[in-house]
Write a protein that holds these residues in place. Structure first.
Motif, short mmCIF file in Angstrom:
data_model
loop_
_atom_site.label_atom_id
_atom_site.label_comp_id
_atom_site.label_asym_id
_atom_site.label_seq_id
_atom_site.Cartn_x
_atom_site.Cartn_y
_atom_site.Cartn_z
N SER A 1 15.39 -12.25 20.82
CA SER A 1 16.44 -13.15 20.33
C SER A 1 16.03 -14.59 20.62
O SER A 1 14.95 -14.87 21.10
CB SER A 1 17.75 -12.81 21.04
N ASP B 1 11.35 -10.33 31.31
CA ASP B 1 10.90 -9.85 30.00
C ASP B 1 9.40 -9.56 30.02
O ASP B 1 8.93 -8.55 29.49
CB ASP B 1 11.20 -10.88 28.91
N THR C 1 11.98 -14.75 29.86
CA THR C 1 11.94 -14.84 31.32
C THR C 1 10.82 -13.98 31.89
O THR C 1 10.20 -13.18 31.19
CB THR C 1 13.27 -14.36 31.93
N LYS D 1 17.10 -16.36 22.92
CA LYS D 1 17.21 -16.65 24.34
C LYS D 1 15.82 -16.94 24.92
O LYS D 1 14.83 -16.37 24.48
CB LYS D 1 17.85 -15.48 25.08
N PRO D 2 15.71 -17.83 25.93
CA PRO D 2 14.42 -18.10 26.55
C PRO D 2 13.81 -16.84 27.14
O PRO D 2 14.52 -15.98 27.70
CB PRO D 2 14.77 -19.11 27.66
#
Length: 334
Positions: free
Chosen positions: A2, A10, A7, A4-5
């Motif tokens: 998505s 992830d 991390t 979203k940053p």
């Protein structure tokens, strides 16, 4: 993924390793196995992950950022010094934030206040100094400060310079070989430690040889000011036949005036010695005799000392002076 940053969690999930392994991989000085490193790098590249340096600083208390402050870049000594310092720090796992000091000579107060907001691990001041109040603030925050190509009396500030007194003596020795009769000095900014020390060594060596400076003018380390100062030095009926200029940048201005405005021959009519050995000094159009600052040694010494202070090695602040080297070229007489 998505919007979203990405991390470290992830990356760990994609690589099939622990989040702590990802953290170690991106921490300078830490290590993971070669096989694990390859998996983490592949996952990070695939996901476009980069560690958040400032977020890590909040956790570890170390940003691995060095604030590098320079006053001006007109003199080619400083771009070269900044480049070498930046490369050396990056090779040791540090990031560099470059700041320009105020146009007022020596006024680094506003910019250092800004640097402290970035939670830097250390500060390098290139050819500028700082107030006692600001030095105290850095000490209270345990932020080491390194003075590069400048010094001041405080014992809690690290400093790496050339041995400028010895360098001034070397400049005098090069000029004295030509048996000059009227020796002049083109000074930089009178408040700079480099100016004070180079001139002290120069005049001391002249005195030992039974000579003295017959004319002096101030060029403030700027080309245009140095050109004006050169005109001032040579306006009388008995112009100098030897000239020591505190840095090469001003020496190039002096040579331009001497040769192209005054029509004098160098070194037959007037010998000239500079200081620094910037790249232009060796250009055939200048061929300037000078005193070389050993920039590579100065940089490696400054970086080693600063990192040692950041890492908390228990030793007193040091003030190290690197011996310069005479470089005779075509502007002095044998």
């Amino acid at each position: 993924m998505s919007g979203k940053p990405v991390t470290s969690v992830d990356v760990a999930r994609r690589a099939g390793v622990s989040q702590s392994a990802v953290s170690r991989f991106f921490t300078p000085g830490a290590s993971v196995s070669k096989k694990m490193a390859e998996k983490i790098k592949a996952a990070a590249d695939e996901l476009g992950y980069r560690p958040n340096v400032l977020a890590r600083a909040m956790i570890t208390g170390k940003s691995r950022i060095i604030g590098l402050v320079v006053y001006y870049l007109e003199n080619q000594f400083y771009p070269e010094a900044v480049e070498k310092l930046s490369i050396a720090l990056q090779e040791n796992g540090y990031h560099v934030l470059l700041f320009m000091a105020s146009t007022t000579v020596g006024d680094v107060e506003p910019v250092v206040q800004t640097i402290l907001d970035y939670r830097v691990d250390g500060i390098i001041l290139v050819s500028v100094s700082m107030s006692s109040t600001l030095a105290d603030r850095c000490r209270e925050r345990n932020i080491p400060v390194m003075l590069f190509n400048r010094d001041q009396p405080r014992e809690d500030l690290l400093a790496v310079t050339s041995d400028n007194v010895a360098g001034g003596r070397l400049a005098a020795e090069m000029l004295l070989k030509g048996n000059p009769q009227r020796i002049a000095h083109l000074a930089g900014f009178d408040g700079a430690s480099t100016q004070i020390d180079r001139e002290a060594g120069f005049t001391a060596a002249l005195a030992e040889a039974g000579k003295s400076v017959v004319a002096r003018a101030v060029g403030n380390f700027h080309y245009s000011d140095a050109a004006d100062a050169t005109r001032e030095l040579f306006e009388g009926d008995a112009p100098p036949d030897a000239l020591f200029v505190t840095d090469d940048h001003m020496a190039l201005a002096a040579l331009d005036v001497i040769r192209h405005e005054l029509g004098l021959r160098v070194p037959e009519d007037v010998a000239v010695v500079g200081f620094d050995d910037i790249p232009q000094a060796a250009w055939p159009s200048f061929n300037l005799s000078t005193v070389r600052q050993r920039l590579n040694v100065m940089v490696s010494t400054a970086v080693d000392e600063l990192i040692s202070a950041i890492e908390g090695e228990d030793r007193p602040a040091t003030k190290l002076r690197i011996m310069p080297v005479p470089i005779p070229r075509g502007t002095t007489r044998d």
